[in-house]
Motif scaffolding. Structure first.
Motif, PDB file in Angstrom:
ATOM      1  N   PHE A  94      26.205  -4.822 -63.841  1.00  0.00           N
ATOM      2  CA  PHE A  94      27.508  -5.368 -63.488  1.00  0.00           C
ATOM      3  C   PHE A  94      27.566  -5.646 -61.991  1.00  0.00           C
ATOM      4  CE2 PHE A  94      28.136  -2.183 -66.912  1.00  0.00           C
ATOM      5  CZ  PHE A  94      28.425  -3.066 -67.946  1.00  0.00           C
ATOM      6  N   ALA A  95      28.412  -6.605 -61.623  1.00  0.00           N
ATOM      7  CA  ALA A  95      28.573  -6.963 -60.217  1.00  0.00           C
ATOM      8  C   ALA A  95      29.345  -5.888 -59.460  1.00  0.00           C
ATOM      9  CB  ALA A  95      29.302  -8.306 -60.114  1.00  0.00           C
ATOM     10  N   LEU A 122      30.063   3.965 -58.316  1.00  0.00           N
ATOM     11  CA  LEU A 122      30.840   3.614 -57.124  1.00  0.00           C
ATOM     12  C   LEU A 122      30.702   2.124 -56.816  1.00  0.00           C
ATOM     13  CD1 LEU A 122      32.467   4.954 -54.682  1.00  0.00           C
ATOM     14  CD2 LEU A 122      30.283   4.852 -53.464  1.00  0.00           C
ATOM     15  N   ARG A 123      29.495   1.620 -56.907  1.00  0.00           N
ATOM     16  CA  ARG A 123      29.236   0.210 -56.587  1.00  0.00           C
ATOM     17  C   ARG A 123      30.049  -0.734 -57.464  1.00  0.00           C
ATOM     18  NH1 ARG A 123      26.380  -3.725 -58.767  1.00  0.00           N
ATOM     19  NH2 ARG A 123      25.351  -2.399 -60.321  1.00  0.00           N
ATOM     20  N   VAL A 124      30.135  -0.445 -58.753  1.00  0.00           N
ATOM     21  CA  VAL A 124      30.795  -1.381 -59.672  1.00  0.00           C
ATOM     22  C   VAL A 124      32.304  -1.165 -59.755  1.00  0.00           C
ATOM     23  CG1 VAL A 124      28.678  -1.611 -61.023  1.00  0.00           C
ATOM     24  CG2 VAL A 124      30.431   0.028 -61.756  1.00  0.00           C
TER      25      VAL A 124
END
Length: 217
Positions: A94-95, A122-124
């Motif tokens: 996922f972005a 955390l990133r997504v």
């Protein structure tokens, strides 16, 4: 391993937890997620989709992601309306900044690198978005903790032999529960992974705990 237990996974969990998983622990996690119409939620390690469908029925846009294709196949048969995606928690497909909430139940202890998985979550997650983790934990009263660990090591494998298609998998699950960190060390790991405002809430005397955190804005 999870492909082999997919068909009876939910039934075995219900029996092994004496109904607490379905009737209490998952509903409490649902409250922490607090789904609403238009909210984008990633249900990571979604398994057969038992939690995802409840979130979707509340109006949220839910993506159900799991490493086990076998679990997803069972989920697609039971809940064809779900958006089911195969993916690895260590490299999510996922972005950045996609979801309002990422939730994971009964699976953080099964990833190969907990810190990497938490950083991927955390990133997504969008800035200001939330993390909700439901996981086995450590009972706060020592005598209860001793009895519980004995139950996990002795009784759960016996129950699994009676109702599961792959009881050996539940021997691993019992071992992984015993080795899992307590509430506060897990909270520190979540915080060290970049999350803020980390808190937890014990359920059933600490048999399980819900950890929650927020991505910095």
């Amino acid at each position: 391993m999870f492909d082999n237990v997919a068909e009876g996974y939910d039934r075995t969990n219900a029996v092994a937890t004496m109904g607490l998983e379905k009737l209490y622990w998952r509903p409490e996690t649902f409250k922490e997620v607090a789904p609403r119409k238009g909210m984008k939620i990633l249900d990571l390690a979604a398994g057969t989709g038992a939690s995802s469908i409840k979130l979707r029925e509340a109006g949220a846009e839910v993506v159900s992601c799991d490493f086990s294709v076998g679990m997803l196949r069972v989920g697609k048969r039971r809940y064809p309306e779900l958006d089911l995606i195969a993916g690895d928690a260590l490299q999510l497909p996922f972005a950045d900044d996609t979801f309002d909430v990422v939730t994971i139940s009964w699976a953080l202890r099964n990833v190969n690198d907990v810190t990497v998985a938490l950083r991927e979550m955390l990133r997504v997650t969008r800035p200001g978005g939330r993390l909700v983790v439901l996981e086995q934990s450590h009972p706060t009263w020592k005598p209860f903790r001793i009895v519980y660990l004995e139950y996990m090591m002795r009784a759960v494998p016996v129950v699994a032999k009676a109702v599961s298609t792959n009881p050996e998998a539940y021997e691993y699950l019992a071992e992984s529960t015993r080795a899992w960190p307590a509430q506060e060390p897990l909270a520190r790991t979540i915080e060290a992974s970049g999350w803020t405002r980390v808190q937890w809430r014990n359920l059933t005397g600490g048999l399980v705990a819900i950890h929650r955190a927020v991505k910095p804005a």
